[in-house]
Design a protein around this motif. Sequence first.
Motif, mmCIF file in Angstrom:
data_model
loop_
_atom_site.group_PDB
_atom_site.id
_atom_site.type_symbol
_atom_site.label_atom_id
_atom_site.label_comp_id
_atom_site.label_asym_id
_atom_site.label_seq_id
_atom_site.Cartn_x
_atom_site.Cartn_y
_atom_site.Cartn_z
ATOM 1 N N ASP A 55 0.856 -1.185 0.000
ATOM 2 C CA ASP A 55 0.000 0.000 0.000
ATOM 3 C C ASP A 55 0.893 1.237 0.000
ATOM 4 O O ASP A 55 2.116 1.145 -0.068
ATOM 5 C CB ASP A 55 -0.977 -0.024 1.166
ATOM 6 C CG ASP A 55 -0.307 0.135 2.523
ATOM 7 O OD1 ASP A 55 0.929 0.240 2.576
ATOM 8 O OD2 ASP A 55 -1.033 0.151 3.532
ATOM 9 N N LYS A 56 0.280 2.409 0.107
ATOM 10 C CA LYS A 56 1.063 3.639 0.002
ATOM 11 C C LYS A 56 1.985 3.861 1.205
ATOM 12 O O LYS A 56 2.937 4.627 1.128
ATOM 13 C CB LYS A 56 0.145 4.848 -0.167
ATOM 14 C CG LYS A 56 -0.725 5.154 1.028
ATOM 15 C CD LYS A 56 -1.565 6.381 0.773
ATOM 16 C CE LYS A 56 -2.393 6.713 2.012
ATOM 17 N NZ LYS A 56 -3.127 7.945 1.825
ATOM 18 N N ASN A 57 1.711 3.161 2.309
ATOM 19 C CA ASN A 57 2.565 3.288 3.497
ATOM 20 C C ASN A 57 3.654 2.222 3.548
ATOM 21 O O ASN A 57 4.414 2.170 4.501
ATOM 22 C CB ASN A 57 1.711 3.213 4.771
ATOM 23 C CG ASN A 57 0.711 4.353 4.835
ATOM 24 O OD1 ASN A 57 1.024 5.478 4.460
ATOM 25 N ND2 ASN A 57 -0.497 4.059 5.283
ATOM 26 N N ARG A 59 3.136 -1.101 3.639
ATOM 27 C CA ARG A 59 2.699 -2.367 4.253
ATOM 28 C C ARG A 59 2.332 -3.365 3.165
ATOM 29 O O ARG A 59 1.793 -3.010 2.122
ATOM 30 C CB ARG A 59 1.486 -2.134 5.153
ATOM 31 C CG ARG A 59 1.796 -1.319 6.386
ATOM 32 C CD ARG A 59 0.608 -1.211 7.283
ATOM 33 N NE ARG A 59 -0.561 -0.847 6.475
ATOM 34 C CZ ARG A 59 -1.625 -0.226 6.931
ATOM 35 N NH1 ARG A 59 -1.702 0.096 8.199
ATOM 36 N NH2 ARG A 59 -2.640 0.075 6.136
ATOM 37 N N LEU A 61 0.223 -5.854 1.248
ATOM 38 C CA LEU A 61 -1.189 -6.179 1.072
ATOM 39 C C LEU A 61 -1.356 -7.604 0.553
ATOM 40 O O LEU A 61 -2.297 -8.297 0.919
ATOM 41 C CB LEU A 61 -1.843 -5.212 0.078
ATOM 42 C CG LEU A 61 -1.930 -3.754 0.514
ATOM 43 C CD1 LEU A 61 -2.526 -2.925 -0.604
ATOM 44 C CD2 LEU A 61 -2.760 -3.629 1.774
#
Length: 76
Positions: A55-57, A59, A61
Amino acid sequence: MKHKWCKLILIMTMVVLSLRLWDLQIMRGSEMRKLSEQNRIRVKKVIAPRGVIFDKNGRVLADTRPSFNLYITPKI
């Protein structure tokens, strides 16, 4: 005189095209049908690119570990 030659060329062209059409459809129709059926569908195996999806952070998925489903149906 020029008009006669144009008519003659047009008639000869139509005769040649008609003979070729007769050859392809009547004389070799079954062979052409078989070739067209073989050419209609092409099976091409495409291997999907696999990898980790973030994801954008940053993490995770989805990752690439295999997953299996098992279904047990009791016989009644």
